[in-house]
Structure formats: C-alpha cells, structure tokens
Design an enzyme around this catalytic site. Structure first.
Site, PDB file in Angstrom:
ATOM      1  CB  CYS A  45      -0.902   0.020   1.227  1.00 47.04           C
ATOM      2  SG  CYS A  45      -1.907  -1.454   1.409  1.00 47.04           S
TER       3      CYS A  45
HETATM    4  C1  BEZ Z   1       0.535  -4.645   1.901  1.00 49.60           C
HETATM    5  O1  BEZ Z   1       0.094  -3.559   1.536  1.00 49.60           O
HETATM    6  O2  BEZ Z   1       1.713  -4.896   1.818  1.00 49.60           O
HETATM    7  C2  BEZ Z   1      -0.388  -5.703   2.430  1.00 49.60           C
HETATM    8  C3  BEZ Z   1      -1.553  -5.352   3.075  1.00 49.60           C
HETATM    9  C4  BEZ Z   1      -2.377  -6.351   3.606  1.00 49.60           C
HETATM   10  C5  BEZ Z   1      -2.028  -7.675   3.452  1.00 49.60           C
HETATM   11  C6  BEZ Z   1      -0.862  -8.010   2.766  1.00 49.60           C
HETATM   12  C7  BEZ Z   1      -0.041  -7.033   2.259  1.00 49.60           C
END
Ligand code: BEZ
Length: 212
Positions: A45
């Site tokens: 994200c």
């Molecule tokens: C991420 O943004 O890295 C992420 C968010 C939730 C679950 C897995 C990865």
C-alpha cells in the site's frame, strides 16, 4: 444488488485526510478514481499511494481526481502519510478517506469475507463526470496495482466516449482503433472517419487514431 459498470457510484459523506468529503460534490464535473487499500502501515500500500501521488500530472491531464480509502481512521492515515512521503520521495497530493465505520467499504463491496472479514481488498472504481461507474478492478492484498494500466484504460474510456471506436488488446493512446460494429452506413463512416479505414474482416475495421 452489486455495483456494475453503468451504475451510479454511491454517494457518501466521510472524513478524510483533507477534511470531510461529500463524494459527489467532491467529484464535481471531473472524473474520479476511488481505490481501496487493505491497511495502513503496510508495504504494498505504501508503494501504491506513492505511485498515485507521482502520477498526479497524468491524472490532471485526464481531468480525474484520485481518492484512497481504507478501514483505518484519519489519525492513522495522517501518521502513515509521513512514512509514505519519506520512503516514496513524494508529497501526498490527494485525500485518503478514513473508514473505520466501513461505510464506504460496505457501499462499494470492498470487503471480501472469504479473504478477510474486516480489511478491504484492492478495489478500483473509475467514475465519470455523470457519477457513473465506468470501470472496476479488484486485486488481492499481495498484488500491487498497475496504475499505468489504469491510465491506459481511462484513455480508452475517454476516447471511445467521443468517437465511435473501440480499442483493441494492449492499445495505447495514439494507436489505431477499431470502428464499432454497429456503424455500417458508408456515408456516416466517411464523415466520422476522415482519415479512412481498413476492412480486415467485415466486423474488424481499423482506423487511425481519431483524436488530435
Ligand atoms: C501490503 O500492503 O503490503 C499488504 C496489506 C495487507 C495484506 C498483505 C499485504
């Protein structure tokens, strides 16, 4: 009923990192991309939000405003924004909705309980100036989105709104287009496609890029 291409994008009022937002008023006469991310302070994200901030000039060219959302609250978003700016070398230039009551997540069906009961998946809604949903995408948490592809799809949507064309596989702005099969009258074809067209098959007619 689910949200479909052509559905009116649900309106809402929600807090954001830039203050309260009434969604339809915020869109105004522009287009919008509403995209969810599962959780603040997560790595994928972080890269996605940085990428969208860097692409602001490209969204501006297409008259489109970006807005993010996750089920964290605005206070959490504001703390995380500092990390995004530090690690992605960009100033965040669009709002992120706080959605700890899951109002937006529920309206847009962004929680897929077979994956997770509380977090949003990576949804994308492209919404036009009539507040209609024009494109949806859903990616899992582990896969960051390709925002170049989203810009490419927006180019196609905005071009095909203006001209009687469709765009083929892997098309990019400036490339040849396909004449929509419903257009058959030779006089109309001549008038609409002054650059001419090639008939490959009766249903597959190629014309040079009709825009400027
Ligand atoms: C991420 O943004 O890295 C992420 C968010 C939730 C679950 C897995 C990865």
């Amino acid at each position: 009923m689910g949200l479909h291409i052509g559905s009116v994008a649900p309106d809402f009022t929600q807090e954001s990192t830039e203050g309260p937002i009434k969604f339809h008023d915020w869109i105004g006469d522009k287009w919008a991309i509403l995209f969810s991310h599962p959780k603040d302070f997560t790595p994928v994200c972080t890269t996605e939000l940085g990428t969208v901030a860097k692409l602001k000039p490209e969204f501006d060219k297409r008259n489109i405003k970006a807005i993010g959302v996750s089920v964290d609250d605005v206070e959490s978003h504001k703390k995380w924004v500092k990390d995004i700016e530090e690690t992605q070398n960009v100033k965040l230039n669009f709002p992120i909705l706080g959605d700890s009551d899951k109002k937006v997540a529920k309206l847009y069906d962004m929680i897929h309980p077979e994956w997770n009961d509380t977090l949003t998946v990576r949804s994308v809604f492209v919404i036009d100036n009539n507040k209609k949903i024009r494109l949806t995408l859903t990616y899992p948490a582990s896969t960051g989105r390709n925002f170049q592809e989203i810009l490419r799809a927006i180019d196609s949507l905005q071009l095909t709104d203006k001209y009687s064309v469709a765009t083929g596989a892997d098309w990019k702005k400036g490339e040849d287009c396909i004449i929509v099969p419903s257009l058959q009258d030779p006089e109309v074809l001549k008038q609409k496609f002054p650059k001419g067209y090639k008939v490959v098959k009766p249903y597959l007619r190629i014309t040079p890029y009709p825009g400027d």
